[in-house]
Design a protein around this motif. Structure first.
Motif, short mmCIF file in Angstrom:
data_model
loop_
_atom_site.label_atom_id
_atom_site.label_comp_id
_atom_site.label_asym_id
_atom_site.label_seq_id
_atom_site.Cartn_x
_atom_site.Cartn_y
_atom_site.Cartn_z
N ALA A 167 -6.64 5.08 -2.27
CA ALA A 167 -7.67 4.26 -1.63
C ALA A 167 -7.26 2.79 -1.66
CB ALA A 167 -9.00 4.45 -2.35
N GLN A 168 -7.90 1.99 -0.80
CA GLN A 168 -7.61 0.56 -0.80
C GLN A 168 -8.01 -0.04 -2.14
OE1 GLN A 168 -9.76 -1.90 2.03
NE2 GLN A 168 -8.19 -3.50 1.94
N PRO A 169 -7.11 -0.80 -2.78
CA PRO A 169 -7.44 -1.39 -4.08
C PRO A 169 -8.21 -2.69 -3.97
CG PRO A 169 -5.09 -1.61 -3.61
CD PRO A 169 -5.71 -0.97 -2.42
N ILE A 170 -9.18 -2.85 -4.85
CA ILE A 170 -9.88 -4.11 -5.03
C ILE A 170 -9.58 -4.57 -6.45
CG2 ILE A 170 -12.08 -5.33 -5.00
CD1 ILE A 170 -13.16 -3.16 -3.16
N VAL A 171 -9.05 -5.77 -6.59
CA VAL A 171 -8.59 -6.27 -7.88
C VAL A 171 -9.49 -7.43 -8.30
CG1 VAL A 171 -6.63 -7.11 -9.21
CG2 VAL A 171 -6.25 -5.64 -7.22
N PHE A 172 -10.05 -7.34 -9.49
CA PHE A 172 -11.01 -8.33 -9.99
C PHE A 172 -10.38 -9.18 -11.08
CE2 PHE A 172 -13.42 -4.74 -8.35
CZ PHE A 172 -14.38 -5.36 -7.56
N HIS A 173 -10.61 -10.50 -10.99
CA HIS A 173 -10.04 -11.47 -11.93
C HIS A 173 -11.20 -12.22 -12.59
CE1 HIS A 173 -5.95 -11.29 -9.86
NE2 HIS A 173 -6.75 -10.73 -8.98
N ASP A 196 -18.21 -5.28 -14.47
CA ASP A 196 -18.69 -3.91 -14.53
C ASP A 196 -19.55 -3.53 -13.33
OD1 ASP A 196 -17.41 -3.42 -16.91
OD2 ASP A 196 -19.22 -3.49 -18.15
N ALA A 197 -20.50 -4.39 -12.97
CA ALA A 197 -21.41 -4.07 -11.87
C ALA A 197 -20.67 -3.91 -10.55
CB ALA A 197 -22.50 -5.14 -11.75
N GLN A 198 -19.65 -4.74 -10.35
CA GLN A 198 -18.88 -4.65 -9.11
C GLN A 198 -17.93 -3.44 -9.12
OE1 GLN A 198 -19.48 -7.73 -10.70
NE2 GLN A 198 -21.05 -8.03 -9.13
N MET A 199 -17.28 -3.19 -10.25
CA MET A 199 -16.34 -2.09 -10.30
C MET A 199 -17.04 -0.74 -10.10
SD MET A 199 -13.56 -3.29 -13.18
CE MET A 199 -12.41 -1.98 -12.78
N LEU A 200 -18.19 -0.57 -10.71
CA LEU A 200 -18.93 0.68 -10.53
C LEU A 200 -19.43 0.82 -9.08
CD1 LEU A 200 -20.96 0.79 -13.86
CD2 LEU A 200 -19.03 2.26 -13.22
N LYS A 208 -7.70 -1.94 -16.38
CA LYS A 208 -8.43 -0.76 -15.95
C LYS A 208 -7.98 -0.41 -14.54
CE LYS A 208 -12.56 -2.68 -18.20
NZ LYS A 208 -13.98 -3.04 -18.01
N ASP A 209 -7.88 0.87 -14.26
CA ASP A 209 -7.48 1.34 -12.93
C ASP A 209 -8.29 2.60 -12.64
OD1 ASP A 209 -6.22 2.04 -10.58
OD2 ASP A 209 -4.34 2.65 -11.53
N TRP A 210 -9.37 2.44 -11.89
CA TRP A 210 -10.30 3.53 -11.63
C TRP A 210 -10.30 3.91 -10.16
CZ3 TRP A 210 -15.17 0.79 -14.10
CH2 TRP A 210 -14.95 0.61 -15.48
N GLY A 211 -10.48 5.19 -9.88
CA GLY A 211 -10.67 5.65 -8.52
C GLY A 211 -9.44 6.26 -7.89
N VAL A 263 -10.48 0.55 -7.93
CA VAL A 263 -10.85 -0.73 -8.53
C VAL A 263 -9.98 -0.99 -9.76
CG1 VAL A 263 -13.18 -0.79 -7.61
CG2 VAL A 263 -12.76 0.38 -9.78
N VAL A 264 -9.47 -2.21 -9.83
CA VAL A 264 -8.52 -2.60 -10.88
C VAL A 264 -8.97 -3.94 -11.45
CG1 VAL A 264 -6.13 -3.23 -11.38
CG2 VAL A 264 -6.62 -1.40 -9.72
N ALA A 265 -8.87 -4.09 -12.75
CA ALA A 265 -9.13 -5.37 -13.40
C ALA A 265 -8.36 -5.43 -14.71
CB ALA A 265 -10.62 -5.55 -13.67
#
Length: 278
Positions: free
Chosen positions: A22-28, A39-43, A15-18, A52-54
């Motif tokens: 912007a500065q990317p935040i990548v979730f693992h 989901d709660a963090q990405m939103l 997923k690649d939203w936003g 936001v990317v995961a």
């Protein structure tokens, strides 16, 4: 539906939203889940203006059920393939549980050498080593992980339900408010993935010694864990991580469970935002 194909043929869903500038935040994500666990963090971070990317780890979620590469080296290489495909720079990489091991190896082996990482966060994460060994006598005995493998092979659906409704979120503690939605969502994510990937992943998250990964990380790194984590004992995880990191900060949460990113998302999100902005 966005996918990349790795050099060994795994199809990795991401997923690649936003805003792309912007500065990317990548979730693992952790075992045996998927990127949906964030989901709660990405939103939340999307609402704060971040990209936001995961991705779903190989064999997990919507990624292909490939029969090879279920080890920390491949996990990190797959994460790197996504970061390179999207050309993510100045990124903050946040990993939960097994995903924290993935972050540690990715940052040490790929992210820092490529100059792509600004900061890292390890949430209830497995490094440096979960397994009990001669040099790590305080670890968890191999028999426990053998029991995981046996339960998964005999009845994966029941095993996953027991984990989600019990120790993962601390729902087995007296007085805890149990969320059927959270339990069902955990089970849904787990059952989407490959039994083979999940079985092999137990060895990956329990037997991989990541001491040198942690020592190699120089970017600012936040370590977060609850002191009632029944899956990854915090004394053998967070308290050891902070000793090995060169530029680490530690936050221990009283009474929080392993799945605190879901059960206490409001607190965790605020603390993540403060660290990212610091």
């Amino acid at each position: 539906m966005a996918y990349i194909t790795t050099q060994d043929g795994a199809e990795i869903f991401y997923k690649d939203w936003g805003p792309k500038d912007a500065q990317p935040i990548v979730f693992h994500h952790g075992w045996p889940l998927s990127s949906d666990d964030w989901d709660a963090q990405m939103l939340f971070f999307l609402g704060e203006g971040y990209r936001v990317v995961a991705h779903d780890r190989r064999g997990h979620g919507r990624s292909s059920q490939i029969d090879t590469g279920h080890d920390m080296d491949h996990y990190a290489a797959d994460a790197s393939a996504v970061a390179e495909h999207l050309d993510l720079r100045n990124a903050v990489h946040i990993g939960h549980s097994t995903g924290g091991g993935e972050v540690a190896r990715y940052v040490a082996k790929f992210g820092q050498p490529q100059g792509r990482v600004a900061k890292a966060v390890l949430v209830s994460s497995v490094p440096p080593l979960m397994l009990q060994t001669e040099s790590h006598p305080a670890g968890i005995p191999l028999s426990v992980f053998d029991g995981f493998r046996k339960s998964l092979a005999e009845n994966r659906a029941a095993f996953f339900l027991d984990l989600a409704s019990g120790p993962f979120y601390g729902f087995n503690r007296p007085g805890e408010t149990v969320s059927e939605g959270v339990i069902r969502n955990w089970w849904r994510q787990g059952m989407m993935g490959s039994a083979l990937a999940h079985h092999a992943g137990i060895k990956a998250f329990s037997e991989t010694d990541q001491t040198e990964d942690l020592k190699a990380i120089t970017v600012p790194t936040l370590v977060m864990q609850g002191d009632d984590d029944q899956i990854v004992p915090y004394a053998e995880a967070a308290l050891l991580q902070i000793k090995l990191l060169k530029n680490g900060a530690l936050k221990i949460y009283s009474g929080y469970p392993h799945g605190m990113l879901t059960t206490h998302a409001d607190v965790i999100n605020a603390d993540l935002l403060a660290f990212i902005r610091s």
